[in-house]
Design an enzyme around this catalytic site. Structure first.
Site, PDB file in Angstrom:
ATOM      1  CE  LYS A 111      -4.671   0.863   0.326  1.00  0.00           C
ATOM      2  NZ  LYS A 111      -5.639  -0.379  -0.113  1.00  0.00           N
TER       3      LYS A 111
HETATM    4  N1  GLU Z   1      -7.353   0.101  -3.121  1.00  0.00           N
HETATM    5  C1  GLU Z   1      -7.949  -1.307  -3.767  1.00  0.00           C
HETATM    6  C2  GLU Z   1      -8.015  -1.983  -2.292  1.00  0.00           C
HETATM    7  O1  GLU Z   1      -7.972  -1.471  -1.128  1.00  0.00           O
HETATM    8  C3  GLU Z   1      -7.596  -1.889  -4.927  1.00  0.00           C
HETATM    9  C4  GLU Z   1      -6.403  -2.413  -4.741  1.00  0.00           C
HETATM   10  C5  GLU Z   1      -5.717  -2.856  -6.123  1.00  0.00           C
HETATM   11  O2  GLU Z   1      -6.568  -3.055  -7.280  1.00  0.00           O
HETATM   12  O3  GLU Z   1      -4.388  -3.243  -6.066  1.00  0.00           O
HETATM   13  O4  GLU Z   1      -8.363  -3.213  -2.708  1.00  0.00           O
END
Ligand code: GLU
Length: 421
Positions: A111
């Site tokens: 993240k």
């Molecule tokens: N931000 C989204 C999540 O928390 C998508 C992450 C992604 O597609 O890599 O799952």
């Protein structure tokens, strides 16, 4: 019950670690693997100078945390918010590892976040923050290393800038470095709605499982961003009655149901859901405590805590956001027999279609929206059934079942690969 201060209770890293430890203990996880999986494998902090529109230089702090690459490249979104912190990004990175493992796609977890206030920044300023942040991370991201995606306050435009910046440094166009891009530059059809679509699929499954009819099923949603608005739209299309929408600046309630496409149109013009005539204005915090069959927190972390959990009156809590419920609230909701569809299952539709996007980019061959959706629906239904079966077989709640299933999968891979220690 544990006595925690509200700061301790709402620290997302502590919340993640507490659930991880609980599930790892239930699994009788090997001590060495336990230590390896408990902490992120890499944490990058950058301080990025950006020229603001008035010519001054501002320095922003950004993070990228890679929790695991055991099952494949690290994967996860990037958020822009004044509230971003390293502990939050750590927790979100770990949740990505567990989420990808729950739906059994070949990614680890990561993240990113930049501390900034996008509501006060121009498009030009956002573009420069994005490009410099990407440049600072250039050797750490890549299709085989770490693949970012949108999250809070980032969108397909942000992904287009990241893809372009990375491609400029590589001297070639590399579409598969990010997912959630616009469709004409390598994005997948269906990606924008995917998280909401996944939410709607697990709601269908939960109703089937609990023997509740869609007809007359009342839903309250917190958040009307990408996840909230698409969940609302798709659920309404399936026959659910959306009786409430709670936003940060006010809520709406209509016992007969809110016309979601009309509300989306209103928000487009007014910039807020407030002032929508065909529903009554209501305090957002109060709305969360109204009676309904399904409550969907789809905004941010820590919205259901020791302060309001006993007032929640839903049968099903479907976590569209990451980490909306604290561990203390979990216990209270458990006593009230609320059926929880945990975040790492409920909102996994987004990353699942991100996986499809990455696959399509690497093939250079693109699927129809129907193909994408059909594959997404079957992964979400299957994962729901896996988690429920796991919970029943091991006599644990749905959240712990999802963690156990995920940790077991990552631990198995880690053991097979061996630990380079
Ligand atoms: N931000 C989204 C999540 O928390 C998508 C992450 C992604 O597609 O890599 O799952």
């Amino acid at each position: 019950m544990q006595t925690l201060s509200i700061e301790q209770e709402t620290n997302p890293w502590e919340a993640q670690a507490a659930r991880f430890d609980f599930a790892a203990k239930k699994l009788n996880l090997d001590q060495g693997i336990w230590k390896v999986l408990r902490y992120p494998s890499r944490e990058i902090i950058v301080h990025i100078p950006v020229t603001m529109d008035d010519g001054s230089i501002e320095v922003f702090t950004g993070y990228r945390v890679q929790h695991s690459i055991a099952r494949g490249p690290a994967k996860g979104g990037i958020r822009y918010s004044p509230d971003v912190s390293l502990d939050e990004v750590r927790a979100l990175a770990s949740w990505m590892t567990w989420k990808c493992a729950v739906v059994n796609i070949p990614f680890g977890g990561a993240k990113g976040g930049v501390i900034c206030n996008p509501k006060k920044m121009s498009q030009g300023e956002l573009e420069r923050v994005t490009r410099r942040y990407t440049a600072e991370l250039i050797e750490f991201i890549g299709p085989e290393k770490d693949v970012p995606a949108p999250d809070m306050n980032t969108n397909e435009q942000t992904m287009a800038w990241i893809m372009d910046t990375y491609s400029m440094h590589m001297r070639q166009t590399v579409t598969s470095v990010v997912t959630g891009k616009p469709v004409n530059i390598g994005g997948s059809r269906g990606r924008t709605e995917a998280t909401g679509r996944g939410v709607s699929v697990v709601c269908d499954e939960a109703l089937k499982h609990l023997g509740i009819a869609v007809d007359g099923c009342r839903v309250i949603i917190q958040g009307f961003g990408n996840v909230g608005s698409n969940s609302a739209k798709l659920l309404q299309r399936k026959g659910y009655t959306i009786i409430g929408i709670a936003e940060w600046d006010g809520g709406l309630y209509n016992a007969k149901g809110i016309d979601i496409p009309a509300l989306i149109e209103h928000r487009k013009n007014a910039g807020t859901i407030n002032g929508f005539r065909e529903a009554e204005a209501i305090d957002s915090a109060e709305l969360l405590t109204r009676e309904c069959e399904i409550l969907i927190p789809a905004a941010t972390e820590n919205v259901i805590t020791s302060r309001n959990a006993d007032k929640i009156r839903c049968r099903i809590l479907c976590e569209g956001a990451n980490g909306p419920t604290t561990t203390v609230a979990d216990e209270i909701l458990g006593d009230k027999r609320v059926f929880i569809i945990p975040d790492i299952l409920a909102n996994a539709g987004g990353v699942t279609t991100s996986y499809f996007e990455w696959v399509q980019d690497r093939m250079g061959y693109f699927w129809t929206e129907a193909e994408v959706n059909q594959r997404l629906d079957s992964i979400m239904s299957e994962s729901f059934r896996d988690v429920i079966a796991y919970a029943e077989n091991h006599r644990v709640n749905n959240r712990i079942a999802a963690y156990m299933l995920a940790i077991d999968r990552v631990a198995y891979t880690t053991k097979q690969r061996g630990i380079y220690a």
